[in-house]
Scaffold this active site. Structure first.
Site, PDB file in Angstrom:
ATOM      1  N   ALA A   1       0.441   4.218   0.333  1.00 47.59           N
ATOM      2  CA  ALA A   1       0.096   5.246   1.313  1.00 47.59           C
ATOM      3  C   ALA A   1       0.634   4.919   2.705  1.00 47.59           C
ATOM      4  CB  ALA A   1      -1.418   5.428   1.372  1.00 47.59           C
ATOM      5  N   CYS A   2       1.158   3.721   2.892  1.00 47.54           N
ATOM      6  CA  CYS A   2       1.644   3.260   4.195  1.00 47.54           C
ATOM      7  C   CYS A   2       3.154   3.446   4.293  1.00 47.54           C
ATOM      8  CB  CYS A   2       1.289   1.782   4.366  1.00 47.54           C
ATOM      9  SG  CYS A   2       2.043   0.994   5.801  1.00 47.54           S
ATOM     10  N   GLY A   3       3.594   4.151   5.317  1.00 48.44           N
ATOM     11  CA  GLY A   3       5.019   4.393   5.513  1.00 48.44           C
ATOM     12  C   GLY A   3       5.817   3.117   5.699  1.00 48.44           C
TER      13      GLY A   3
ATOM     14  N   ARG B   1       6.200   1.438   2.346  1.00 49.30           N
ATOM     15  CA  ARG B   1       7.203   2.132   1.517  1.00 49.30           C
ATOM     16  C   ARG B   1       8.618   1.822   1.999  1.00 49.30           C
ATOM     17  NH1 ARG B   1       3.602   6.395   2.322  1.00 49.30           N
ATOM     18  NH2 ARG B   1       5.134   7.458   3.645  1.00 49.30           N
TER      19      ARG B   1
ATOM     20  N   ASN C   1       0.876  -1.168   0.000  1.00 49.39           N
ATOM     21  CA  ASN C   1       0.000   0.000   0.000  1.00 49.39           C
ATOM     22  C   ASN C   1       0.915   1.220   0.000  1.00 49.39           C
ATOM     23  OD1 ASN C   1      -1.664   2.158   0.538  1.00 49.39           O
ATOM     24  ND2 ASN C   1      -2.736   1.199   2.235  1.00 49.39           N
TER      25      ASN C   1
END
Length: 116
Positions: free
Chosen positions: A10-12, A15, A8
């Site tokens: 959007a997930c730190g 990433r 995802n």
């Protein structure tokens, strides 16, 4: 080495895991599971590969988790799998699959155990 990442962007943490994989010189197969949700059968297989209960792959943050009352101790594995299949946002991430195993990489550093 083949690496698959349920990701995802959007997930730190997700990433960070992607960056650690790429830093190891590997370009993973990225599955954007919110856009292309796994089937219930694929979720069953992911859970089997981790060797842990489905609850361990269940995202426990957010209103949907509470609305569906998934925190109740009487909720079964099948109910959790059904909920994750119907609502992929309930799948915790990032999940990484390599020849060395399948792991929910929280914290992100867990991915290092799966890489060469």
């Amino acid at each position: 080495m083949t690496v698959t990442l349920y990701h995802n962007p959007a997930c730190g943490t997700s990433r960070t895991v992607l960056g650690l994989i790429q830093d190891a010189g590997i370009e993973p197969e990225i599955i954007l599971y919110l856009k292309t949700p796994p089937t219930r059968e694929a979720l069953v297989e992911l859970v089997r590969q981790t060797g842990k209960p489905a609850r361990d792959l269940l995202r426990q943050k957010g209103a949907l988790y509470e609305e569906l009352k998934l925190d109740a101790p009487t909720v079964t594995e099948d109910q959790i799998l059904d909920a994750m299949a119907a609502h992929p946002e309930l799948i915790n991430r990032p999940i990484v699959i390599t020849e060395k195993g399948t792991t929910l990489c929280r914290p992100a550093e867990l991915v290092k155990d799966l890489l060469p």
